[in-house]
Design an enzyme around this catalytic site. Structure first.
Site, PDB file in Angstrom:
ATOM      1  N   LYS A  44     -22.569  -2.239   1.281  1.00 39.81           N
ATOM      2  CA  LYS A  44     -23.155  -1.152   0.480  1.00 39.81           C
ATOM      3  C   LYS A  44     -22.174   0.004   0.335  1.00 39.81           C
ATOM      4  O   LYS A  44     -22.478   1.016  -0.291  1.00 39.81           O
ATOM      5  CB  LYS A  44     -24.442  -0.644   1.141  1.00 39.81           C
ATOM      6  CG  LYS A  44     -25.580  -1.633   1.163  1.00 39.81           C
ATOM      7  CD  LYS A  44     -26.914  -0.941   1.483  1.00 39.81           C
ATOM      8  CE  LYS A  44     -27.060  -0.536   2.898  1.00 39.81           C
ATOM      9  NZ  LYS A  44     -28.359   0.042   3.244  1.00 39.81           N
ATOM     10  N   LYS A  46     -21.247   1.874   2.865  1.00 39.93           N
ATOM     11  CA  LYS A  46     -21.700   2.924   3.779  1.00 39.93           C
ATOM     12  C   LYS A  46     -21.162   2.634   5.174  1.00 39.93           C
ATOM     13  O   LYS A  46     -21.077   1.488   5.589  1.00 39.93           O
ATOM     14  CB  LYS A  46     -23.240   2.980   3.836  1.00 39.93           C
ATOM     15  CG  LYS A  46     -23.901   3.482   2.575  1.00 39.93           C
ATOM     16  CD  LYS A  46     -25.431   3.582   2.765  1.00 39.93           C
ATOM     17  CE  LYS A  46     -25.872   4.986   2.962  1.00 39.93           C
ATOM     18  NZ  LYS A  46     -27.350   5.135   2.872  1.00 39.93           N
TER      19      LYS A  46
HETATM   20  N1  C2G Z   1     -35.018   8.891   2.177  1.00 38.88           N
HETATM   21  C1  C2G Z   1     -35.928   9.890   1.824  1.00 38.88           C
HETATM   22  N2  C2G Z   1     -35.543  11.182   1.867  1.00 38.88           N
HETATM   23  C2  C2G Z   1     -34.286  11.509   2.262  1.00 38.88           C
HETATM   24  C3  C2G Z   1     -33.372  10.519   2.637  1.00 38.88           C
HETATM   25  C4  C2G Z   1     -33.761   9.182   2.591  1.00 38.88           C
HETATM   26  O1  C2G Z   1     -37.087   9.587   1.469  1.00 38.88           O
HETATM   27  N3  C2G Z   1     -33.946  12.831   2.289  1.00 38.88           N
HETATM   28  C5  C2G Z   1     -35.466   7.497   2.111  1.00 38.88           C
HETATM   29  C6  C2G Z   1     -34.650   6.664   1.116  1.00 38.88           C
HETATM   30  O2  C2G Z   1     -35.141   6.829  -0.203  1.00 38.88           O
HETATM   31  C7  C2G Z   1     -34.879   5.255   1.652  1.00 38.88           C
HETATM   32  C8  C2G Z   1     -34.982   5.482   3.171  1.00 38.88           C
HETATM   33  O3  C2G Z   1     -35.265   6.878   3.362  1.00 38.88           O
HETATM   34  O4  C2G Z   1     -36.120   4.749   1.174  1.00 38.88           O
HETATM   35  C9  C2G Z   1     -33.704   5.130   3.898  1.00 38.88           C
HETATM   36  O5  C2G Z   1     -32.651   5.837   3.281  1.00 38.88           O
HETATM   37  P1  C2G Z   1     -31.149   5.264   3.482  1.00 38.88           P
HETATM   38  O6  C2G Z   1     -30.922   5.045   4.923  1.00 38.88           O
HETATM   39  O7  C2G Z   1     -30.223   6.116   2.693  1.00 38.88           O
HETATM   40  O8  C2G Z   1     -31.301   3.847   2.776  1.00 38.88           O
HETATM   41  P2  C2G Z   1     -30.154   3.109   1.913  1.00 38.88           P
HETATM   42  O9  C2G Z   1     -28.861   3.159   2.630  1.00 38.88           O
HETATM   43  O10 C2G Z   1     -30.254   3.637   0.542  1.00 38.88           O
HETATM   44  O11 C2G Z   1     -30.604   1.564   2.010  1.00 38.88           O
HETATM   45  O12 C2G Z   1     -32.039  -2.626   0.404  1.00 38.88           O
HETATM   46  C10 C2G Z   1     -32.275  -1.226   0.348  1.00 38.88           C
HETATM   47  C11 C2G Z   1     -31.177  -0.472   1.042  1.00 38.88           C
HETATM   48  O13 C2G Z   1     -30.901  -1.024   2.307  1.00 38.88           O
HETATM   49  C12 C2G Z   1     -31.561   1.007   1.168  1.00 38.88           C
END
Ligand code: C2G
Length: 138
Positions: A44, A46
């Protein structure tokens, strides 16, 4: 029994994550959270501060979470939804539209993010602070 599933990295677990998980749990009875492995995060683009094991341990301690699984690849969502009889796939609206293809398997919901916080902002803010004194008694 209504089962909800979500996926994410959840690095530097913060109140934006907590608010999302709390809202997800309100949608049903059982919340499954699939935490991205370090290898999948590399795909990803990350790099999490905490390892997969550490992030999974934190999620497992969250009162809203009933089961923690690993997320190792994009395509596992279909098998997860079938294997765990998932009723709702839900994720933050930064992913709006990306998972509509799952709609033939279960309800797909995109929830508003908590805008004022993000793991990236936390990392950037901390990077500009002077070193803290001895951390041995934190
Ligand atoms: N999130 C949120 N508010 C934030 C930060 C994150 O609601 N201020 C939510 C994101 O929208 C997501 C979840 O928390 O639903 C996890 O965020 P991330 O760890 O950034 O997820 P990501 O790396 O985008 O991985 O297959 C899907 C991916 O694995 C999602």
């Amino acid at each position: 029994m209504k089962t909800i599933i979500t996926y994410g990295t959840f690095d530097l677990f913060h109140y934006g994550h907590v608010r999302l998980l709390a809202r997800l749990k309100q949608l049903g009875d059982k919340l499954i959270v699939c935490v991205s492995t370090d290898e999948f995060n590399a795909q990803k683009g990350k790099a999490a501060f905490f390892s997969y094991q550490q992030r999974a341990e934190i999620l497992a301690a969250c009162r809203y979470v009933d089961l923690v699984l690993s997320e190792t690849h994009w395509g596992q969502k279909v098998t997860d939804i079938e294997k765990y009889s998932v009723d709702i796939f839900a994720i933050g609206d930064d992913w709006r539209g990306h998972f509509d293809h799952l709609q033939h398997l279960c309800e797909v919901i995109y929830l508003p993010r908590t805008d004022e916080i993000s793991t990236t902002e936390i990392k950037n803010d901390l990077a500009f602070l002077p070193p803290f004194p001895d951390a041995s008694n934190d």
